[in-house]
Design a protein around this motif. Structure first.
Motif, PDB file in Angstrom:
ATOM      1  N   THR A 208      23.571  -0.352  15.850  1.00 54.94           N
ATOM      2  CA  THR A 208      24.313   0.658  15.093  1.00 54.94           C
ATOM      3  C   THR A 208      24.531   1.906  15.939  1.00 54.94           C
TER       4      THR A 208
ATOM      5  N   ARG B 235      26.955   1.077  18.843  1.00 51.00           N
ATOM      6  CA  ARG B 235      28.362   0.989  18.412  1.00 51.00           C
ATOM      7  C   ARG B 235      28.931   2.382  18.139  1.00 51.00           C
TER       8      ARG B 235
ATOM      9  N   PHE C 197      30.354  -2.907  22.776  1.00 50.24           N
ATOM     10  CA  PHE C 197      31.209  -2.480  21.662  1.00 50.24           C
ATOM     11  C   PHE C 197      32.432  -1.708  22.159  1.00 50.24           C
TER      12      PHE C 197
ATOM     13  N   LYS D 142      32.767  -5.227  15.145  1.00 53.04           N
ATOM     14  CA  LYS D 142      31.351  -5.542  14.948  1.00 53.04           C
ATOM     15  C   LYS D 142      30.995  -6.949  15.402  1.00 53.04           C
TER      16      LYS D 142
ATOM     17  N   PHE E  61      24.171  -1.501   9.818  1.00 48.71           N
ATOM     18  CA  PHE E  61      25.170  -1.951  10.783  1.00 48.71           C
ATOM     19  C   PHE E  61      26.409  -2.478  10.072  1.00 48.71           C
ATOM     20  N   TRP E  62      26.198  -3.293   9.051  1.00 47.68           N
ATOM     21  CA  TRP E  62      27.331  -3.933   8.383  1.00 47.68           C
ATOM     22  C   TRP E  62      27.924  -3.083   7.267  1.00 47.68           C
TER      23      TRP E  62
ATOM     24  N   ASP F  23      28.582   0.896   6.866  1.00 48.76           N
ATOM     25  CA  ASP F  23      28.452   2.167   7.576  1.00 48.76           C
ATOM     26  C   ASP F  23      27.822   3.262   6.727  1.00 48.76           C
TER      27      ASP F  23
END
Length: 525
Positions: free
Chosen positions: A47, A50, A82, A89, A445-446, A448
């Motif tokens: 996270t 990215r 990234f 992602k 992460f998936w 935000d």
């Protein structure tokens, strides 16, 4: 020669298997790529990586919360992945998987080089087994087995750190193990390797201190370069490592008030003194013998602890004694590496929390401990004229590691554990809503708009934990948090009186079978 061929063939087979197993998610699709290897804390690192790649800096929660709860070198490397896919992602995770495989290959080659250097031109006892074959066998044994696979593919810094540690030890052994003054270039090289290891993981300060200390004592006494010169060598090399690590240290101190990343403070602030000592012997044993994982109930059994402690201590100490007595070229490096291991055991066993991470923290010792075990096996077999039996045992150990790794691929054996939370949030939470959880690596992460509560990456939550001992006031007062979603245990928060939490949030899901709980902020009528 046939004996050598058998062991060499098994080692080669195991290494090819280890490579294919690490690559197999690519053949099985997006779900396997995203869920099989990458851990909860691995997703925390991804996270931040990215967000750094897409211009949000080191941050979480859609770039709204600055954080330093990672190790910097791996984060920077993963950020490149990234950046290459403009923040996509799935694309970024796919590249990270490949990077972890490349890092493992480099680490396995470094372990082979380390084992070959330790074992020498042959095994030292005239058995006829060449060190080259044994070194590949050590690399194979190190590469297979559940612990090695999980730790080297977790999307954290673990595999990269092992690589940096082994390279540092090898360079140190080549430069600092000689009874002479070090040249300026050599001191600078040692400092650079130390700085690189620190950027990989900040507890490398233990390794740096250990190696430079043994060189100082050796230079002052046995090498006869004198106290002043030995001190100067350590000062120069240590100064270079400090200069290299200084940007990260200053970043942490200036922006977060501590040289230690907040993730470390979060995991240690509530730790009981000596809280991990009961499982330390088992974790060391599993690190030394990766093909012999122990059942959980045996780890805390006192008789088992005593037996495992004796096994590890006897193997480790007799290995060091033989190396030192023989005047081995790497004796100084191995002594420093071992001192690093002692400091790691003392710190993580006595002062640190997170017992479930103890195996990962000790994994940088695995090249030393596995090599020591193999070296002692070969030495003992040579003395007893049981070399064929020893070779068969080593080959069987490698194959057992392969079988245990294969077992990870069975349904339900390597479950990531957090995607049920991700899936529920995707299906039920409006895109504009904010979700909070204690464990926010995978979810954050998936999704935000996720706010961390255990303080690993959230300074405000950590401050609440340190000052109040809980985060309930923080959650209640942060009105943008509409949902809490995590494992089933969070359902108990529905009865929490502190901060008026139970009057503000209601339990909407409490599914023990799915290990899922969801709470929602009550909307005033």
């Amino acid at each position: 020669m046939a004996r050598i061929g058998v062991l060499g063939g098994i080692a080669a087979f195991a290494l090819v298997f280890a490579l294919l197993f690490r690559l197999h998610p690519y053949a099985m699709g997006a779900e396997r790529i995203t869920q099989f290897f990458i851990t909860e804390d691995g997703y925390l690192m991804l996270t931040l990586a990215r967000n750094l790649a897409i211009g949000l800096g080191l941050s979480v929660s859609e770039g709204t919360i600055a954080s330093n709860g990672v190790q910097p070198l791996a984060t920077l490397i993963y950020a490149v992945a990234f950046w290459l896919v403009d923040g996509d992602k799935l694309g970024g995770v796919s590249i990270v998987l490949g990077l972890m495989v490349v890092i493992w290959i480099m680490a396995a080659l470094a372990v082979r080089r380390f084992a070959g250097a330790v074992l020498g031109p042959d095994d030292g006892e005239g058995s006829g087994l060449r060190a080259g074959i044994l070194a590949w066998a050590v690399a194979a044994l190190w590469s297979v087995g559940p612990l090695s696979v999980r730790h080297s593919m977790n999307a954290l810094e673990t595999g990269l750190y092992v690589l940096c540690v082994v390279l540092f030890v090898l360079v140190f052994g080549r430069i600092a193990g000689q009874a002479r003054r070090l040249e300026t270039g050599e001191m600078l090289t040692l400092g650079a390797m130390a700085g690189l290891a620190f950027w990989a993981r900040n507890d490398a300060v233990f390794l740096i201190a250990s190696l430079f200390f043994v060189r100082f004592v050796y230079g002052w006494t046995l090498a006869a370069v004198g106290f002043a010169r030995a001190f100067w060598e350590g000062l120069v090399a240590g100064g270079v490592s400090l200069v290299i690590g200084l940007p990260w240290l200053l970043h942490n101190k200036i922006y977060f008030g501590s040289f230690v990343p907040i993730s470390g403070t979060s995991q240690s602030h509530a730790a009981a003194i000596g809280g991990n000592l009961d499982i330390l012997p088992a974790k060391l044993f599993e690190t030394m013998f990766p093909m012999l994982p122990l059942p959980g109930f045996a780890e805390t059994s006192l008789p088992v602890q005593i037996v495992l402690s004796l096994i590890v201590l006897v193997v480790w100490s007799t290995f060091l004694w033989r190396i030192w007595r023989a005047g081995h070229p790497l004796r100084l490096a191995l002594l420093g590496y071992s001192l690093f291991g002692v400091l790691q055991c003392f710190y993580y066993g006595t002062f640190f929390g997170a017992p479930h991470f103890l195996s990962r923290y000790l994994f940088p010792l695995s090249p030393l401990l596995v090599t020591a075990a193999v070296a002692q096996l070969i030495w003992l077999a040579g003395r007893l004229r049981l070399m064929r039996l020893a070779e068969a045992g080593l080959a069987a150990s490698i194959l057992l590691g392969v079988a245990l790794t294969l077992n990870l691929a069975r349904p339900g054996q390597n479950v990531q554990g957090h995607f049920q939370v991700v899936n529920w949030v995707r299906e039920n939470v409006p895109e504009e809503d904010w979700v909070s959880a204690v464990q926010t690596g995978t979810l954050g992460f998936w999704h935000d708009r996720t706010i961390n509560l255990d303080g690993k990456v959230n300074p405000d939550a950590l401050a609440a934990l340190l000052t109040e001992g809980h985060f309930f006031n923080y959650v209640v007062q942060n009105e943008k948090i509409r949902w809490l979603a995590d494992w089933y245990g969070m359902a108990a928060f529905g009865e929490e009186p502190r901060g008026g939490f139970r009057d503000v949030f209601e339990v909407v899901v409490a599914d023990e079978a799915q290990n899922l709980a969801v709470l929602r902020r009550v909307t005033p009528e």
